[in-house]
Design an enzyme around this catalytic site. Structure first.
Site, PDB file in Angstrom:
ATOM      1  N   GLU A 262       0.911  -1.088  -0.056  1.00 14.00           N
ATOM      2  CA  GLU A 262       0.005   0.073  -0.122  1.00 14.00           C
ATOM      3  C   GLU A 262       0.979   1.265   0.131  1.00 14.00           C
ATOM      4  OE1 GLU A 262      -3.076  -0.058  -0.524  1.00 14.00           O
ATOM      5  OE2 GLU A 262      -3.860  -2.010   0.508  1.00 14.00           O
ATOM      6  N   CYS A 296      -2.706   8.650   2.908  1.00 12.17           N
ATOM      7  CA  CYS A 296      -2.337   8.187   1.442  1.00 12.17           C
ATOM      8  C   CYS A 296      -3.793   8.458   0.428  1.00 12.17           C
ATOM      9  CB  CYS A 296      -2.037   6.824   1.516  1.00 12.17           C
ATOM     10  SG  CYS A 296      -3.138   5.617   2.277  1.00 12.17           S
TER      11      CYS A 296
HETATM   12  C1  UN1 Z   1      -3.750   5.408   4.858  1.00 11.37           C
HETATM   13  O1  UN1 Z   1      -3.854   6.718   4.672  1.00 11.37           O
HETATM   14  O2  UN1 Z   1      -2.737   5.005   4.775  1.00 11.37           O
HETATM   15  O3  UN1 Z   1      -9.541   5.847   3.264  1.00 11.37           O
HETATM   16  C2  UN1 Z   1      -4.931   4.888   5.071  1.00 11.37           C
HETATM   17  C3  UN1 Z   1      -9.251   6.335   4.432  1.00 11.37           C
HETATM   18  C4  UN1 Z   1      -8.818   5.779   5.715  1.00 11.37           C
HETATM   19  C5  UN1 Z   1      -7.538   4.843   5.500  1.00 11.37           C
HETATM   20  C6  UN1 Z   1      -6.224   5.412   5.041  1.00 11.37           C
HETATM   21  N1  UN1 Z   1      -9.918   4.809   5.719  1.00 11.37           N
HETATM   22  O4  UN1 Z   1      -8.888   7.821   4.359  1.00 11.37           O
END
Ligand code: UN1
Length: 509
Positions: A262, A296
């Site tokens: 990821e 992310c």
């Molecule tokens: C991340 O930023 O690594 O969809 C995960 C989202 C959260 C998860 C983010 N449920 O923004």
């Protein structure tokens, strides 16, 4: 009057919250200082593992696997159910640590723990639904089916920005799938990791199970590297930068391990002329400025039709000028601090690069509260109007920078959405059904997450989470992401008393 908490204050709160979750802080006392992004103060002094201790940790996890894999999956689910209950009980404590170590505003920190509780619920249900298929055999008196077996030790490398939720996505699913977990958390968020693990350890102890089902190794990058390289780790699930993924992927592939990556995102929203602009503005601001741009899934680009691009920019800029930036634990704050000085430097450098490429800063970009705490980095999220697509928009800067670009045709908007090397999340704001469908179609967004009339961040746990291209291709969390944590066996069972061969082959002896 100071608006940021005093140094000693945060340390006391962090200790209290960690102890409430069951962390024996004296057992972990050491030399490595951990600082809070809220005021730059030291909130932990802990011992880190040595990289050569990782082998022994993985060995213990493998020993636990030998027993755990034979425990019926619904019984494994009972452990995760209890873990979910303990998370519910300690939601506020864990959220306090998430705020203190990652700098999240209280509502988002609580949301992160809720995400953990949700994935536990999901995993408990899943523990009775690890379904395999049966296929029609081409031979009489034969049965063809697939069964799913536990895979082995799962190594989890997680990032500071979701210091507990991403581990729990992996751990809740891994445990019901029959896999023990070894976790290397971000060195920025060790207390969060110890607290989350302590709650799971309590559930493990209550059920008389092996403590080695869940282990944490605190440490720097070398500890992560040792985990990645260890042949005893069957699946390595890593969240972080694309640069990190480039290092991890080949090492795991070389030993024929599985990896689940990821990595970076560079997420855009397309704003069509028919969009409800009030709704779009809220969606943009939450996704772009929320979590101080450190998800992310953070929205980093807005691609707005030329007929409305000025209005969209002005609406977002107006919201940005009024965003409450400050102590994430004080009520009303929407934007907390950046992680550290490096994040701040990256923020400044990216703004300069955008200006050099013809970008115009429309609102934000200033450092705030610098006079209150030198070691804390608060910024006003920035909106930058870009004249055209440019290379500076191809890199993910983990800070609240939003580039705005105009488009003319919807085909061009899709092209711009897909023009970056990353492929995590995307959204379109439109009232035009055909546009919405096109964006979600094979000719539309090339991302793993494709949304309509919501922002790019804040996904629910029920869907598979992850993305394509430089995002790494992994899928975690809901849907059938569990399959990555199990191995598939295809079984052909012959009850015919004859030995007919497939494909009509004859081989008579
Ligand atoms: C991340 O930023 O690594 O969809 C995960 C989202 C959260 C998860 C983010 N449920 O923004």
């Amino acid at each position: 009057m100071a608006t940021l908490p005093a140094a000693e204050d945060l340390k006391v709160r962090a200790d209290q919250a960690a102890r409430a979750c069951g962390v024996d802080l004296t057992a972990y006392r050491g030399e490595k200082e951990g600082r809070s992004p809220i005021n730059g103060a030291v909130v932990s002094t802990l011992a880190w593992s040595e990289p050569d201790a990782v082998g022994e940790t993985v060995r213990r996890a493998r020993a636990a696997f030998a027993t755990w894999r034979s425990v019926p999956a619904p019984v494994r689910g009972a452990l995760v159910k209890r873990f979910g209950e303990l998370l519910t009980e300690h939601k506020a404590d864990l959220a306090t640590l998430v705020s203190i170590e990652a700098g999240k505003v209280t509502s988002e920190a609580l949301g992160e723990v809720q995400e953990m509780i949700d994935i536990c619920d999901f995993a408990v249900g899943l523990s009775r639904q690890l379904y395999g298929r049966t296929m029609a055999s081409e031979r009489p008196g034969h049965r063809l089916m697939e069964t799913w077996h536990p895979l082995g030790v799962v190594g989890v490398v997680s990032a500071f920005n979701f210091p507990v939720a991403v581990w729990s996505w992996n751990t809740a699913i891994a445990l019901v799938c029959g896999d023990p977990v070894v976790w290397k958390p971000s060195e920025k968020t060790p207390l969060c990791a110890l607290a989350a693990d302590a709650l799971l350890q309590r559930a493990i102890a209550e059920q008389g199970l092996s403590a080695d089902l869940s282990q944490v190794v605190l440490g720097g990058p070398e500890v992560g590297e040792a985990l990645v390289a260890d042949r005893g780790v069957a699946l390595l699930s890593a969240t972080g930068s694309t640069r990190m993924g480039r290092a991890v992927g080949p090492v795991v592939a070389d030993r024929f391990g599985r990896s689940l990556l990821e990595l970076g995102g560079n997420n855009a929203a397309v704003i069509a002329p028919s969009a409800d602009l009030a709704l779009a503005t809220r969606g943009i601001v939450f996704s772009a400025a929320g979590t101080a741009g450190q998800r992310c899934t953070t929205m980093r680009r807005v691609i707005a039709h030329s007929s409305i691009v000025d209005e969209v920019t002005e609406r977002v800029a107006a919201a940005y000028r009024n965003l409450p930036v400050g102590d994430p634990m004080s009520e009303g704050t929407l934007v907390g601090p950046l992680l550290d000085e490096r994040s701040y430097e990256a923020f400044v450098a990216a703004i300069e690069a955008a200006k050099a490429a013809g970008g115009e800063v429309v609102a934000g970009g200033e450092r705030e509260l610098a006079d209150e705490a030198e070691g804390a980095y608060y910024v006003r999220p920035v909106v930058i109007r870009m004249p055209e697509q440019s290379e500076v928009m191809h890199t993910e800067t983990f800070a609240p920078i939003l580039y705005v670009l105009p488009y003319e045709s919807f085909a061009e908007a899709i092209e711009l959405n897909n023009a970056v090397p990353q492929g995590l999340s995307s959204s379109v704001f439109t009232q035009d059904q055909a546009e919405a469908e096109l964006f979600c179609s094979a000719e539309g967004s090339d991302c793993g997450i494709v949304n309509v009339n919501i922002g790019t961040s804040g996904a629910e746990i029920g869907g598979a989470f992850g993305g394509e291209k430089e995002t790494g291709g992994g899928r975690e969390s809901g849907s059938d992401a569990w399959r990555a944590y199990m191995r598939r066996a295809t079984n052909t069972i012959n009850y015919s008393g004859e030995l007919p061969l497939a494909q009509g082959v004859t081989f008579d002896i």
